[in-house]
Write an enzyme that holds these catalytic residues in place. Structure first.
Site, PDB file in Angstrom:
ATOM      1  N   GLN A 234      47.677  19.667 -14.767  1.00  0.00           N
ATOM      2  CA  GLN A 234      46.346  18.797 -14.988  1.00  0.00           C
ATOM      3  C   GLN A 234      45.824  19.165 -16.432  1.00  0.00           C
ATOM      4  O   GLN A 234      45.914  20.292 -16.934  1.00  0.00           O
ATOM      5  CB  GLN A 234      45.315  19.489 -14.144  1.00  0.00           C
ATOM      6  CG  GLN A 234      43.934  18.723 -14.199  1.00  0.00           C
ATOM      7  CD  GLN A 234      42.935  19.093 -13.179  1.00  0.00           C
ATOM      8  OE1 GLN A 234      42.246  20.188 -13.452  1.00  0.00           O
ATOM      9  NE2 GLN A 234      42.677  18.374 -11.965  1.00  0.00           N
TER      10      GLN A 234
ATOM     11  N   LYS B 268      41.521  12.945 -11.084  1.00  0.00           N
ATOM     12  CA  LYS B 268      40.643  13.583 -10.375  1.00  0.00           C
ATOM     13  C   LYS B 268      39.106  13.333 -10.712  1.00  0.00           C
ATOM     14  O   LYS B 268      38.938  13.563 -12.068  1.00  0.00           O
ATOM     15  CB  LYS B 268      41.019  14.988 -10.401  1.00  0.00           C
ATOM     16  CG  LYS B 268      40.172  15.809  -9.296  1.00  0.00           C
ATOM     17  CD  LYS B 268      40.686  17.399  -9.226  1.00  0.00           C
ATOM     18  CE  LYS B 268      39.994  18.034  -7.985  1.00  0.00           C
ATOM     19  NZ  LYS B 268      38.617  18.298  -8.065  1.00  0.00           N
TER      20      LYS B 268
ATOM     21  N   LEU C 171      43.479  25.297 -10.006  1.00  0.00           N
ATOM     22  CA  LEU C 171      42.161  26.159 -10.030  1.00  0.00           C
ATOM     23  C   LEU C 171      42.245  27.149 -11.391  1.00  0.00           C
ATOM     24  O   LEU C 171      43.002  27.666 -11.502  1.00  0.00           O
ATOM     25  CB  LEU C 171      41.987  27.059  -8.735  1.00  0.00           C
ATOM     26  CG  LEU C 171      42.213  26.614  -7.275  1.00  0.00           C
ATOM     27  CD1 LEU C 171      42.816  27.296  -6.361  1.00  0.00           C
ATOM     28  CD2 LEU C 171      41.080  25.854  -7.144  1.00  0.00           C
TER      29      LEU C 171
ATOM     30  N   CYS D 260      35.380  17.747 -14.350  1.00  0.00           N
ATOM     31  CA  CYS D 260      35.200  19.068 -14.493  1.00  0.00           C
ATOM     32  C   CYS D 260      33.630  19.092 -15.188  1.00  0.00           C
ATOM     33  O   CYS D 260      33.197  18.408 -15.850  1.00  0.00           O
ATOM     34  CB  CYS D 260      35.895  19.624 -15.596  1.00  0.00           C
ATOM     35  SG  CYS D 260      35.356  21.313 -16.061  1.00  0.00           S
TER      36      CYS D 260
END
Length: 686
Positions: free
Chosen positions: A393, A463, A340, A424
């Site tokens: 990440q 991701k 996050l 993103c």
């Protein structure tokens, strides 16, 4: 919560409208169905000058607008730092630790202030409570500068802050490596070897360049120690000689050691080469190729053999680990706290870890910033000893950038896996070709995963989102190959980039991708998990899912991990929520420091988190349970004053909460949330 006097408040259209509707109607409108006795008129918000005109009188009423700080140049900031160092505020750290001027080894030549009395005169008053380091039965490393100096049992005597961090935190960047990164002198032998084998090293090593400069390659190889019958280089057995020789070849070919995002990419290939690739079944996308197999009829020796000789360790399949032979992470049914940005810092992860999270991951770090040795970016990779299953990440746009970053992180940090962000939606990331922009370039995605997984033995996870544009999903067509690329796991956020966080996550599509994935490739789902019922539903409807990643749900209520493990709705009280905030502040002061700078840094991140937690509606106040992440809370009273304060969406009330924990804010303090956390904000199409 900010409330207007009853006699001056207009008819509360929102609250009265919601009070007259049934819970089912409110849920259909994505409004949290709060019990009628707790509803209150919404506070009157100050309007902008443009929207605050008095039509009857033609005059403009003064509007209360937030103070916007003027953006200062780097030169101004540097000048202010230099002035602060020379003033009493910039007391020498060595003097502050011990309260003794003689402790400074530089004496009069020190560039910091040694005036202890002047420092004490301007120092803000101590904060009530105990020093977090004293609570942990340690010696406070900040001494005189500590804002909890009154609670020190041994006076000013201080410990070593670096020793404290070494004992509990890891993954710091050493100064020696940072200086090498600044000077662009770090070598990446593993990454460059893999990139060369894949044909992704850079402009000078693209397939066209190799074919055009074959004669130059012959000259370089003839100057090497040993050549085979075709005149190609054979590396000696000594690994150091291999690295030096590879560096010489790269320098002769004009290859830059670090290829940043801003540099130009290889030019497009001639039509003849593209036609040859199509005939051979290879498709190029975005200038990124997957292999170096180019057939040139005019060459006496095929280029793949030359490449295989140059990087023999990579071409010898018997020496290379298959992706499935790597260390695998067991994600099955583990509670995974998503990476996050901003709020997912080390103290927050420690809070979630204490509330039941199993897997944690650091904030997203940009590859180019890591390769440049930026300390602020490397701070995102820090890990606490309590994080027993931890990953970092990273985000990059090109295979060479990501591969070199992966090699550097694997060498300097202790991590269990490295996650590559390909979802993103932020404009500044997408405009550089990273994040969800990669969803439009599947061959580049392939090159990035292949280069990263072939560089290190650490598991590489990715991701992604469902697609870039809404309605044009494409992950289902790629999921079957991602394991062969080298990915150890794939996390799918059930939204497109165009959706951002609007609408609901498409879990049916996530299920579809999970069922199409190979059995050896774990698939994780992500999106809108806000209760243990959501978790149970996804696990039951799709057994092929290894687990679910929890993101915004943990920001709004970090005790969601406890709810899932205990299978209950926790009607948490305001006092229990305040205790969680106290734990966060204590951990933040341990991490950022208990001096004035550390206190204000902790306050800023606390306020960022409070901009999310205000969206939580207590279980006892809801007509329908559980609360959904997409629901918009109406204005309501809590069961006590503290619960009412925590429900406020006003930044002024968040500051009040911070003052309860960290003392009064400095003069002129202002705060505006960095992120828009509300999923019901307007959809920003990308």
């Amino acid at each position: 919560m900010d409330e207007s006097p009853a006699e001056t408040a207009p008819v509360p259209e929102v609250s009265n409208g919601w009070a007259d509707r049934t819970p089912e109607e409110l849920v259909a409108k994505s409004i949290a169905p709060v019990k009628k006795q707790f509803l209150c008129p919404p506070p009157i918000r100050a309007c902008s000058n443009e929207q605050n005109d008095d039509v009857s009188g033609g005059k403009t009423k003064p509007a209360q607008t937030s103070v916007v700080k003027e953006k200062k140049s780097k030169r101004q900031l540097k000048r202010e730092r230099q002035q602060a160092v020379k003033s009493a505020v910039g007391i020498c750290p060595q003097v502050a630790k011990r309260g003794d001027v003689s402790r400074c080894p530089y004496n009069d030549k020190c560039r910091f202030s040694h005036d202890i009395e002047a420092y004490k005169a301007q120092k803000p008053e101590d904060i009530e409570g105990d020093c977090p380091f004293m609570t942990a039965q340690e010696t406070c490393p900040y001494g005189l500068a500590c804002r909890f100096l009154g609670s020190h049992k041994d006076g000013v005597e201080a410990g070593d802050v670096s020793a404290h961090r070494r004992s509990s935190e890891m993954n710091g960047l050493s100064k020696d490596v940072q200086k090498l990164l600044w000077k662009n002198k770090v070598k990446f032998p593993k990454a460059d070897a893999k990139l060369k084998a894949l044909g992704l090293l850079g402009p000078a090593n693209s397939k066209i360049k190799i074919l055009e400069n074959k004669k130059d390659d012959q000259v370089v190889s003839n100057n090497c120690h040993v050549t085979d019958g075709n005149g190609c280089t054979e590396f000696p057995n000594n690994s150091d000689d291999k690295m030096e020789l590879a560096a010489e070849i790269r320098e002769e070919n004009g290859v830059d050691e670090t290829f940043s995002l801003d540099e130009s990419r290889p030019s497009k290939k001639p039509r003849s080469v593209i036609e040859e690739e199509i005939l051979s079944g290879e498709v190029d996308d975005g200038g990124v190729t997957a292999t170096l197999e180019v057939v040139e009829p005019s060459c006496t020796s095929p280029e793949p053999e030359a490449t295989a000789d140059i990087v023999s360790p990579e071409s010898d399949r018997s020496l290379k680990l298959h992706p499935r032979e790597k260390k695998l992470i067991d994600f099955r049914e583990k509670l995974y706290l998503a990476p996050l940005t901003t709020v997912g810092n080390l103290p927050f992860r420690r809070v979630c870890k204490g509330l039941g999270a199993d897997i944690t991951c650091g904030e997203m770090a940009m590859c180019t910033n890591l390769l440049q040795g930026q300390a602020s970016e490397w701070a995102l990779l820090r890990r606490h000893s309590s994080e027993d299953l931890f990953g970092v990440q990273i985000c990059g746009a090109y295979p060479d950038t990501v591969a070199r970053t992966v090699e550097l992180v694997n060498q300097e940090c202790t991590v269990d896996f490295i996650d590559i962000n390909m979802g993103c939606p932020i404009d500044i990331v997408v405009n550089k070709g990273a994040g969800s922009a990669l969803l439009t370039k599947p061959m580049r995605m392939k090159g990035i995963v292949q280069a990263a997984s072939g560089t290190v033995d650490c598991p590489i996870t990715i991701k992604v989102r469902t697609a870039y544009f809404e309605g044009k999903n494409r992950i289902d067509s790629l999921i079957a190959d991602m394991g062969n690329w080298g990915a150890s796991a794939v996390t799918i956020h059930g939204r497109s980039r165009q959706q951002r966080y609007s609408k609901l996550a498409d879990w049916e599509y996530v299920y579809q991708c999970a069922r199409k994935a190979p059995d050896a490739l774990p698939v994780l789902g992500n999106g809108d998990i806000f209760s243990y019922l959501d978790w149970n539903k996804h696990q039951a409807e799709c057994p092929e899912l290894s687990t679910c990643m929890i993101a915004r749900g943990a920001l709004v209520k970090p005790w969601i991990f406890t709810e899932i493990k205990e299978q209950r709705h926790w009607d948490i009280s305001s006092g229990e929520r305040l205790n969680i905030l106290k734990d966060y502040v204590r951990l933040g002061l341990e991490h950022w420091g208990s001096d004035t700078k550390g206190v204000e840094t902790t306050r800023r991140f606390l306020l960022e988190w409070l901009s999310y937690t205000c969206r939580y509606v207590p279980v006892g106040l809801l007509e329908v349970i559980p609360q959904r992440l997409s629901w918009r809370p109406p204005a309501y009273f809590g069961r006590d004053d503290l619960e009412t304060l925590m429900a406020s969406d006003s930044a002024a009330d968040w500051v009040r909460i911070s003052e309860m924990l960290l003392g009064k804010v400095p003069d002129g303090f202002t705060f505006a949330p960095k992120h828009k956390s509300n999923s019901y904000d307007r959809a920003e199409n990308g």
